[in-house]
Design a protein around this motif. Sequence first.
Motif, PDB file in Angstrom:
ATOM      1  N   GLU A 166      30.899 -29.886  25.593  1.00 47.44           N
ATOM      2  CA  GLU A 166      31.767 -31.011  25.247  1.00 47.44           C
ATOM      3  C   GLU A 166      31.669 -31.407  23.775  1.00 47.44           C
ATOM      4  OE1 GLU A 166      31.750 -33.147  29.641  1.00 47.44           O
ATOM      5  OE2 GLU A 166      30.002 -33.350  28.333  1.00 47.44           O
ATOM      6  N   LEU A 167      30.903 -30.643  23.000  1.00 47.81           N
ATOM      7  CA  LEU A 167      30.858 -30.876  21.560  1.00 47.81           C
ATOM      8  C   LEU A 167      32.081 -30.233  20.918  1.00 47.81           C
ATOM      9  CD1 LEU A 167      27.078 -30.147  20.845  1.00 47.81           C
ATOM     10  CD2 LEU A 167      28.176 -32.388  21.162  1.00 47.81           C
ATOM     11  N   VAL A 168      32.788 -31.003  20.096  1.00 50.40           N
ATOM     12  CA  VAL A 168      34.048 -30.558  19.504  1.00 50.40           C
ATOM     13  C   VAL A 168      34.054 -30.888  18.020  1.00 50.40           C
ATOM     14  CG1 VAL A 168      36.553 -30.883  19.524  1.00 50.40           C
ATOM     15  CG2 VAL A 168      35.294 -30.919  21.675  1.00 50.40           C
ATOM     16  N   TRP A 169      34.596 -29.973  17.219  1.00 51.47           N
ATOM     17  CA  TRP A 169      34.762 -30.213  15.777  1.00 51.47           C
ATOM     18  C   TRP A 169      36.173 -29.800  15.396  1.00 51.47           C
ATOM     19  CZ3 TRP A 169      31.860 -27.183  11.373  1.00 51.47           C
ATOM     20  CH2 TRP A 169      32.092 -27.809  10.140  1.00 51.47           C
ATOM     21  N   LEU A 170      37.010 -30.771  15.136  1.00 50.23           N
ATOM     22  CA  LEU A 170      38.401 -30.543  14.770  1.00 50.23           C
ATOM     23  C   LEU A 170      38.549 -30.622  13.253  1.00 50.23           C
ATOM     24  CD1 LEU A 170      41.355 -30.197  15.815  1.00 50.23           C
ATOM     25  CD2 LEU A 170      41.499 -32.708  15.826  1.00 50.23           C
ATOM     26  N   ARG A 171      39.332 -29.738  12.708  1.00 52.81           N
ATOM     27  CA  ARG A 171      39.517 -29.697  11.257  1.00 52.81           C
ATOM     28  C   ARG A 171      39.791 -31.098  10.689  1.00 52.81           C
ATOM     29  NH1 ARG A 171      44.758 -27.027   8.401  1.00 52.81           N
ATOM     30  NH2 ARG A 171      45.607 -28.952   9.280  1.00 52.81           N
ATOM     31  N   GLY A 172      39.031 -31.421   9.646  1.00 52.70           N
ATOM     32  CA  GLY A 172      39.202 -32.711   8.996  1.00 52.70           C
ATOM     33  C   GLY A 172      38.505 -33.853   9.692  1.00 52.70           C
ATOM     34  N   GLY A 173      37.896 -33.574  10.850  1.00 55.65           N
ATOM     35  CA  GLY A 173      37.236 -34.634  11.603  1.00 55.65           C
ATOM     36  C   GLY A 173      35.732 -34.444  11.647  1.00 55.65           C
ATOM     37  N   ARG A 174      35.092 -35.239  12.478  1.00 57.61           N
ATOM     38  CA  ARG A 174      33.642 -35.181  12.643  1.00 57.61           C
ATOM     39  C   ARG A 174      33.289 -34.547  13.987  1.00 57.61           C
ATOM     40  NH1 ARG A 174      31.496 -41.118  11.785  1.00 57.61           N
ATOM     41  NH2 ARG A 174      33.276 -41.581  13.152  1.00 57.61           N
ATOM     42  N   VAL A 175      32.093 -34.038  14.077  1.00 58.90           N
ATOM     43  CA  VAL A 175      31.635 -33.476  15.350  1.00 58.90           C
ATOM     44  C   VAL A 175      31.566 -34.604  16.378  1.00 58.90           C
ATOM     45  CG1 VAL A 175      29.748 -32.309  16.556  1.00 58.90           C
ATOM     46  CG2 VAL A 175      30.355 -31.628  14.222  1.00 58.90           C
ATOM     47  N   THR A 176      32.196 -34.367  17.512  1.00 56.50           N
ATOM     48  CA  THR A 176      32.405 -35.413  18.514  1.00 56.50           C
ATOM     49  C   THR A 176      32.011 -34.916  19.903  1.00 56.50           C
ATOM     50  OG1 THR A 176      34.212 -36.396  17.243  1.00 56.50           O
ATOM     51  CG2 THR A 176      34.198 -36.834  19.609  1.00 56.50           C
ATOM     52  N   ALA A 177      31.470 -35.829  20.689  1.00 59.70           N
ATOM     53  CA  ALA A 177      31.232 -35.561  22.106  1.00 59.70           C
ATOM     54  C   ALA A 177      32.441 -36.058  22.878  1.00 59.70           C
ATOM     55  CB  ALA A 177      29.967 -36.266  22.575  1.00 59.70           C
ATOM     56  N   ARG A 178      33.243 -35.108  23.406  1.00 59.51           N
ATOM     57  CA  ARG A 178      34.441 -35.475  24.157  1.00 59.51           C
ATOM     58  C   ARG A 178      34.051 -36.068  25.512  1.00 59.51           C
ATOM     59  NH1 ARG A 178      37.777 -35.717  20.340  1.00 59.51           N
ATOM     60  NH2 ARG A 178      39.092 -33.921  19.751  1.00 59.51           N
ATOM     61  N   GLY A 179      34.541 -37.250  25.776  1.00 59.81           N
ATOM     62  CA  GLY A 179      34.286 -37.864  27.075  1.00 59.81           C
ATOM     63  C   GLY A 179      32.822 -38.133  27.347  1.00 59.81           C
ATOM     64  N   ALA A 180      32.086 -38.557  26.313  1.00 62.28           N
ATOM     65  CA  ALA A 180      30.671 -38.887  26.519  1.00 62.28           C
ATOM     66  C   ALA A 180      30.550 -39.989  27.568  1.00 62.28           C
ATOM     67  CB  ALA A 180      30.040 -39.335  25.206  1.00 62.28           C
ATOM     68  N   ARG A 181      29.560 -39.855  28.438  1.00 60.46           N
ATOM     69  CA  ARG A 181      29.380 -40.783  29.545  1.00 60.46           C
ATOM     70  C   ARG A 181      28.357 -41.868  29.193  1.00 60.46           C
ATOM     71  NH1 ARG A 181      30.835 -35.994  30.901  1.00 60.46           N
ATOM     72  NH2 ARG A 181      28.911 -35.071  30.128  1.00 60.46           N
ATOM     73  N   HIS A 182      28.778 -43.124  29.257  1.00 60.05           N
ATOM     74  CA  HIS A 182      27.845 -44.241  29.161  1.00 60.05           C
ATOM     75  C   HIS A 182      27.312 -44.480  30.571  1.00 60.05           C
ATOM     76  CE1 HIS A 182      29.026 -45.850  25.098  1.00 60.05           C
ATOM     77  NE2 HIS A 182      30.001 -44.994  25.342  1.00 60.05           N
ATOM     78  N   ILE A 183      26.002 -44.430  30.740  1.00 60.79           N
ATOM     79  CA  ILE A 183      25.439 -44.533  32.091  1.00 60.79           C
ATOM     80  C   ILE A 183      24.412 -45.651  32.182  1.00 60.79           C
ATOM     81  CG2 ILE A 183      25.832 -42.085  32.580  1.00 60.79           C
ATOM     82  CD1 ILE A 183      22.850 -41.610  32.151  1.00 60.79           C
ATOM     83  N   THR A 184      24.269 -46.150  33.391  1.00 65.07           N
ATOM     84  CA  THR A 184      23.222 -47.118  33.713  1.00 65.07           C
ATOM     85  C   THR A 184      22.333 -46.510  34.789  1.00 65.07           C
ATOM     86  OG1 THR A 184      24.598 -49.044  33.197  1.00 65.07           O
ATOM     87  CG2 THR A 184      22.721 -49.408  34.667  1.00 65.07           C
ATOM     88  N   LEU A 185      21.030 -46.603  34.618  1.00 64.54           N
ATOM     89  CA  LEU A 185      20.099 -46.075  35.612  1.00 64.54           C
ATOM     90  C   LEU A 185      19.925 -47.103  36.737  1.00 64.54           C
ATOM     91  CD1 LEU A 185      17.355 -44.413  33.372  1.00 64.54           C
ATOM     92  CD2 LEU A 185      19.622 -43.592  34.014  1.00 64.54           C
ATOM     93  N   THR A 186      19.962 -46.608  37.960  1.00 64.44           N
ATOM     94  CA  THR A 186      19.946 -47.505  39.120  1.00 64.44           C
ATOM     95  C   THR A 186      18.557 -47.739  39.696  1.00 64.44           C
ATOM     96  OG1 THR A 186      20.240 -45.717  40.719  1.00 64.44           O
ATOM     97  CG2 THR A 186      22.242 -46.674  39.746  1.00 64.44           C
TER      98      THR A 186
END
Length: 315
Positions: free
Chosen positions: A41-61
């Motif tokens: 899910e690591l993506v680097w698009l021309r002219g942009g920054r390295v991004t985690a597509r759809g990174a999950r914010h999680i809470t531990l139960t």
Amino acid sequence: MKLLFVADPLDTFKTYKDSTFAMMREAARRGHSILHCETRELVWLRGGRVTARGARHITLTGDANDWFTLDATADVALADVDAVLMRKDPPFDSEFFYATHLLSQAEREGAKVFNKAASLREHPEKLAIMEFPQYISPTLITRDPAEIRAFHAEQRDIILKPLDGMGGMGIFRVKDDGLNLGSIIETLNKDGTQTVMVQRFIPAISEGDKRILIIGGKPVPHCLARIPQGGEVRGNLAAGGKGVARPLSTRDREIAEAIGPTLAARGLLLVGLDVIGENITEINVTSPTCFQEITDQSGFDVAKMFVDALEAALA
């Protein structure tokens, strides 16, 4: 702080023993935000920054089975979180290699990555021991069958292993009689196309293959001795070894304190040394484990030491 864990899929975690989970749990206890993505899910698009597509914010139960809830997903530039923890399990294959290049670019954009991406590339876990010859047994790196045969003739009892193996896969022992040496060489070096590590057999394996964790250049005071079972020569837990936590010996501490600061200075916040007897056999940097086993048996909180070191590195 926001911490992004680049790791295997969440539904594959074995939370009762997973070291990445132990890190997450301790970080969450301190109020840090936990995000997760996979290397794919690591993506680097021309002219942009390295991004985690759809990174999950999680809470531990706190539930052993349904151990997290998904708060939200969002595209997140790695430079916009406080720390990126690269915890993708081996093997170190081409895709892992490419991921480290994306992480290096993220570092150029301002991301803080642990372990440092370039150091992951430059410290292959078996080859890395060769930098410290005073702490290793006789060792040969080659793809030449004649070199391996000559090494066996000199050492008489040897271990052969592929450079890209993990969890004890592909490890062979050849004793003085040389039985099956030719076949084993052919299997491992694939007709001379792949390099092999060959080491003198260390009888102290019967007492355990010790995992010594080094965090921020300092050793955890207990190791996990992984003891072979049922006639096995391998102590790896994945190969059926029994893990027993023990205080570090004088020699263990000597080795860890000698090389720990050197590795930490290279951006390796967490290192797992494999030590048999008095010799290092591997320097693990990709995703060192054994946090929970050591903590459960010794009472020493390894995850606390790790998050302490992470916070200090970010201060």
